[in-house]
Design a protein around this motif. Structure first.
Motif, PDB file in Angstrom:
ATOM      1  N   LEU A 120       0.866  -1.179   0.000  1.00  0.00           N
ATOM      2  CA  LEU A 120       0.000   0.000   0.000  1.00  0.00           C
ATOM      3  C   LEU A 120       0.898   1.223   0.000  1.00  0.00           C
ATOM      4  O   LEU A 120       1.678   1.429   0.931  1.00  0.00           O
ATOM      5  N   THR A 121       0.804   2.037  -1.056  1.00  0.00           N
ATOM      6  CA  THR A 121       1.691   3.188  -1.208  1.00  0.00           C
ATOM      7  C   THR A 121       0.922   4.422  -1.669  1.00  0.00           C
ATOM      8  O   THR A 121      -0.065   4.313  -2.405  1.00  0.00           O
ATOM      9  N   LYS A 126       0.747   5.817 -12.286  1.00  0.00           N
ATOM     10  CA  LYS A 126       1.768   5.595 -13.316  1.00  0.00           C
ATOM     11  C   LYS A 126       3.158   5.594 -12.702  1.00  0.00           C
ATOM     12  O   LYS A 126       3.974   4.694 -12.986  1.00  0.00           O
ATOM     13  N   ASN A 127       3.460   6.582 -11.862  1.00  0.00           N
ATOM     14  CA  ASN A 127       4.794   6.666 -11.257  1.00  0.00           C
ATOM     15  C   ASN A 127       5.097   5.448 -10.390  1.00  0.00           C
ATOM     16  O   ASN A 127       6.192   4.870 -10.449  1.00  0.00           O
ATOM     17  N   ILE A 146      -0.747  -4.630  -5.377  1.00  0.00           N
ATOM     18  CA  ILE A 146      -0.046  -3.363  -5.195  1.00  0.00           C
ATOM     19  C   ILE A 146      -1.096  -2.259  -5.258  1.00  0.00           C
ATOM     20  O   ILE A 146      -1.629  -1.944  -6.322  1.00  0.00           O
ATOM     21  N   PHE A 147      -1.411  -1.699  -4.104  1.00  0.00           N
ATOM     22  CA  PHE A 147      -2.475  -0.708  -3.978  1.00  0.00           C
ATOM     23  C   PHE A 147      -1.854   0.690  -3.920  1.00  0.00           C
ATOM     24  O   PHE A 147      -0.989   0.962  -3.076  1.00  0.00           O
ATOM     25  N   ILE A 148      -2.306   1.574  -4.810  1.00  0.00           N
ATOM     26  CA  ILE A 148      -1.719   2.907  -4.970  1.00  0.00           C
ATOM     27  C   ILE A 148      -2.802   3.951  -4.727  1.00  0.00           C
ATOM     28  O   ILE A 148      -3.906   3.861  -5.297  1.00  0.00           O
ATOM     29  N   SER A 149      -2.483   4.935  -3.905  1.00  0.00           N
ATOM     30  CA  SER A 149      -3.497   5.917  -3.509  1.00  0.00           C
ATOM     31  C   SER A 149      -4.152   6.582  -4.712  1.00  0.00           C
ATOM     32  O   SER A 149      -5.362   6.822  -4.724  1.00  0.00           O
ATOM     33  N   GLY A 150      -3.351   6.901  -5.734  1.00  0.00           N
ATOM     34  CA  GLY A 150      -3.900   7.568  -6.910  1.00  0.00           C
ATOM     35  C   GLY A 150      -4.901   6.733  -7.668  1.00  0.00           C
ATOM     36  O   GLY A 150      -5.700   7.262  -8.447  1.00  0.00           O
ATOM     37  N   ALA A 151      -4.885   5.414  -7.440  1.00  0.00           N
ATOM     38  CA  ALA A 151      -5.816   4.517  -8.131  1.00  0.00           C
ATOM     39  C   ALA A 151      -7.004   4.147  -7.263  1.00  0.00           C
ATOM     40  O   ALA A 151      -8.112   3.952  -7.780  1.00  0.00           O
ATOM     41  N   ILE A 152      -6.816   4.059  -5.952  1.00  0.00           N
ATOM     42  CA  ILE A 152      -7.900   3.572  -5.089  1.00  0.00           C
ATOM     43  C   ILE A 152      -8.742   4.700  -4.503  1.00  0.00           C
ATOM     44  O   ILE A 152      -9.789   4.452  -3.899  1.00  0.00           O
ATOM     45  N   ALA A 161      -7.689   4.304   3.314  1.00  0.00           N
ATOM     46  CA  ALA A 161      -6.707   3.645   2.453  1.00  0.00           C
ATOM     47  C   ALA A 161      -6.445   2.221   2.937  1.00  0.00           C
ATOM     48  O   ALA A 161      -6.402   1.269   2.152  1.00  0.00           O
ATOM     49  N   PHE A 162      -6.287   2.082   4.242  1.00  0.00           N
ATOM     50  CA  PHE A 162      -6.012   0.773   4.831  1.00  0.00           C
ATOM     51  C   PHE A 162      -7.257  -0.108   4.788  1.00  0.00           C
ATOM     52  O   PHE A 162      -7.167  -1.312   4.509  1.00  0.00           O
ATOM     53  N   LEU A 163      -8.404   0.494   5.047  1.00  0.00           N
ATOM     54  CA  LEU A 163      -9.643  -0.272   5.051  1.00  0.00           C
ATOM     55  C   LEU A 163     -10.015  -0.746   3.650  1.00  0.00           C
ATOM     56  O   LEU A 163     -10.634  -1.805   3.489  1.00  0.00           O
ATOM     57  N   TYR A 164      -9.628   0.013   2.634  1.00  0.00           N
ATOM     58  CA  TYR A 164      -9.852  -0.417   1.251  1.00  0.00           C
ATOM     59  C   TYR A 164      -9.092  -1.714   0.987  1.00  0.00           C
ATOM     60  O   TYR A 164      -9.649  -2.676   0.430  1.00  0.00           O
TER      61      TYR A 164
END
Length: 235
Positions: A120-121, A126-127, A146-152, A161-164
């Protein structure tokens, strides 16, 4: 047991590309140690990401604003040309990153033991995907883990973010550990979501709280390896 890892400066040395760009563009303009500037850059970067998410800064302006604001705090004027050069060097060397050696050993160990793992980042999809490719993260994590804030749509330290991740992977929070290097975004965020935490404090930052929220704190990747091996043996 579930192990969820941060990416930047947890799985690899985020400071490496930053230091090379700093030395090429701004080192002759300040006597402040690069490590101090880099550590401050993490805070500035997260502030910029928050403003971008709120629609206050367009995406194409974020890197410029991040570097401009950062260096102005140290009395250095970062104009468009210098920031463009900084970004060119920084992005180039981000393609050459490698996992910390001991962290790679930890991930190999966990894979062998069939530990449930994910990442989780914060960051733009894209980056962060490009970094994951450079690090050959698919050795340990398929793309869907691989969970990315910009996507989720949720950014650490928001509990969402963590609960997602928890919902997507059907995790039991009592059996879930988050490993990250940043106290405010990683440790506070995961703690507030009900997860257990390992503060990978290899930059030896001071804890901003009188009493740390981290369940475990380690100061090196070797300590982290020992802790994770012990946790795996106890489950």
């Amino acid at each position: 047991m579930n192990l969820i890892f941060d990416l930047d400066d947890t799985i690899y040395n985020l400071m490496g590309p930053f230091q090379i760009a700093h030395e090429a563009v701004f080192a002759d303009k300040t006597d402040v140690d690069c490590t101090e500037i880099f550590m401050r850059s993490r805070i500035v970067c997260d502030d910029i990401l928050t403003k971008e998410k709120a629609g206050l800064i367009p995406p194409e302006e974020c890197f410029y604003q991040r570097i401009k604001i950062l260096y102005e705090e140290y009395g250095v004027v970062a104009d468009r040309d210098s920031v463009t050069e900084f970004e060119k060097i920084y992005r180039s060397h981000q393609k050459k990153i490698h996992p910390f050696k001991t962290v790679a050993e930890i991930l190999d160990f966990c894979k062998e033991k069939k530990i449930n793992m994910a990442v989780l980042t914060n960051g733009r999809e894209k980056n962060q995907r490009n970094k994951a490719a450079s690090l050959e993260m698919n050795r340990w994590f398929p793309d869907e883990r691989i969970f990315i804030s910009g996507a989720i749509g949720h950014q650490k330290p928001e509990p969402g973010a963590f609960l997602y991740v928890q919902e997507q992977l059907q995790l039991d929070p009592k059996e879930t550990w988050y490993i990250g290097d940043t106290y405010d975004f990683d440790i506070e965020g995961a703690h507030n979501a009900g997860w257990k935490t390992i503060w990978f404090n290899h930059r030896h930052r001071l804890c901003p709280d009188a009493e740390s929220l981290a369940d475990i704190e380690v100061g090196s990747s070797e300590e982290l390896k020992t802790v994770i091996e012990e946790l795996c043996q106890s489950t």
